[in-house]
Design a protein around this motif. Structure first.
Motif, short mmCIF file in Angstrom:
data_model
loop_
_atom_site.label_atom_id
_atom_site.label_comp_id
_atom_site.label_asym_id
_atom_site.label_seq_id
_atom_site.Cartn_x
_atom_site.Cartn_y
_atom_site.Cartn_z
N VAL A 172 -3.28 16.16 -2.53
CA VAL A 172 -2.25 16.45 -1.52
C VAL A 172 -1.06 17.18 -2.13
N TRP A 173 -0.55 16.69 -3.26
CA TRP A 173 0.61 17.34 -3.86
C TRP A 173 0.25 18.69 -4.47
N THR A 174 -0.98 18.83 -4.91
CA THR A 174 -1.42 20.15 -5.40
C THR A 174 -1.43 21.15 -4.25
N VAL A 175 -1.89 20.72 -3.08
CA VAL A 175 -1.90 21.57 -1.90
C VAL A 175 -0.48 21.93 -1.48
N VAL A 176 0.44 21.00 -1.62
CA VAL A 176 1.84 21.23 -1.24
C VAL A 176 2.47 22.35 -2.07
N PHE A 231 0.83 -1.20 0.00
CA PHE A 231 0.00 0.00 0.00
C PHE A 231 0.87 1.25 0.00
N VAL A 232 1.90 1.25 0.81
CA VAL A 232 2.84 2.38 0.86
C VAL A 232 3.57 2.52 -0.47
N ILE A 233 3.95 1.39 -1.07
CA ILE A 233 4.63 1.43 -2.37
C ILE A 233 3.74 2.09 -3.42
N ILE A 234 2.46 1.77 -3.41
CA ILE A 234 1.50 2.38 -4.34
C ILE A 234 1.47 3.89 -4.15
N LEU A 235 1.42 4.35 -2.90
CA LEU A 235 1.38 5.79 -2.62
C LEU A 235 2.66 6.47 -3.10
N VAL A 236 3.79 5.83 -2.87
CA VAL A 236 5.07 6.39 -3.31
C VAL A 236 5.14 6.43 -4.84
N PHE A 237 4.69 5.35 -5.48
CA PHE A 237 4.69 5.28 -6.94
C PHE A 237 3.83 6.40 -7.54
N LEU A 238 2.63 6.57 -7.03
CA LEU A 238 1.75 7.62 -7.54
C LEU A 238 2.34 9.00 -7.29
N SER A 239 3.00 9.17 -6.15
CA SER A 239 3.63 10.45 -5.83
C SER A 239 4.76 10.77 -6.80
N VAL A 240 5.54 9.77 -7.12
CA VAL A 240 6.65 9.96 -8.08
C VAL A 240 6.10 10.35 -9.44
N ILE A 241 5.07 9.65 -9.90
CA ILE A 241 4.46 9.96 -11.20
C ILE A 241 3.92 11.38 -11.20
N TRP A 242 3.23 11.77 -10.13
CA TRP A 242 2.66 13.12 -10.06
C TRP A 242 3.75 14.18 -10.16
#
Length: 243
Positions: free
Chosen positions: A119-123, A9-20
């Motif tokens: 989340v990343w848009t808010v950041v 689950f954490v890997i999925i979040l990290v993967f999506l964050s990297v793509i974003w």
């Protein structure tokens, strides 16, 4: 969830964050925080999430996110055993239970994708502009569309797994079918509707080109497709040999 599921689950979040971050790095650099207004920000959001090359593009949904989703789903769906089969009166009941699990996983994946986007848009961007823009409501509507789409992908995988009698071959077959469908839709059926076309919902919402009727119609088409996939998967499961 056991430890391996939490890790994945954490890997999925990290993967999506990297793509974003990879896909939106240039937009982040070009935005002027001092002079940027709502119009400029709304246009930027559209390009960041457009259906051609953005984080929420059809290409990403059908190709980039497909394999991680299938691996994610495999972490939650166990293998059928003789014990499970003998404890269930009808095989349709077993497949129904698997289909319900697929719905849960698809919703979880859709929420993860949307949450990372927000989340990343808010950041990186002013919260005031985010609140004033269409982002939050558009992402919410799009999350439901993603849930329906990936539920369908999950049912395709379940059907391919039962048809080919192998999880590995089922995964490969799903990749070929969905990925191939993207290229057929993009290069051959360019003037015709395909299920993948509905995945441009977010960009249409951000651009103000989608109303409540179009949202409902998009959902209805995806639900009908989902129901057809369920019927096919259930029929294949009843013919499955457990011996």
């Amino acid at each position: 969830m056991n430890q391996s599921k939490y890790i994945f689950f954490v890997i999925i979040l990290v993967f999506l964050s990297v793509i974003w971050n990879l896909q939106n790095h240039s937009y982040i650099q070009t935005f002027d925080h001092q002079q940027g207004d709502l119009g400029t920000f709304s246009e930027l959001l559209y390009y960041m999430n457009n259906s051609a090359t953005g984080y929420s593009s059809i290409q990403n949904y059908a190709l980039v996110y497909l394999l991680p989703f299938l691996f994610f789903m495999q972490q939650f769906i166990g293998k059928d055993t003789i014990v499970v089969v003998t404890r269930t009166n009808k095989r349709e009941g077993i497949f129904l239970r698997e289909a319900i699990a697929i719905q849960f996983i698809a919703m979880l994946f859709a929420i993860c994708h949307s949450a990372i986007n927000v989340v990343w848009t808010v950041v990186y961007f002013p919260v005031e502009l985010i609140i004033e823009s269409r982002l939050m409501s558009s992402v919410a509507w799009n999350t439901i569309c993603l849930y329906l789409f990936y539920s369908g992908v999950g049912l395709i995988y379940a059907s391919m797994k039962n048809l080919l009698r192998s999880s590995g071959l089922g995964l490969l077959g799903t990749l070929v079918l969905v990925g191939g469908g993207f290229f057929v839709s993009k290069m051959i059926l360019t003037t015709y509707w395909t299920p993948l076309i509905d995945l441009n919902l977010l960009s249409n919402l951000l651009d103000g080109n989608a109303n409540s009727v179009e949202i409902f119609w998009t959902y209805l088409k995806q639900v009908i497709i989902l129901f057809v996939f369920y019927l096919i998967g259930s029929a294949l499961y009843t013919r499955k040999d457990f011996l």
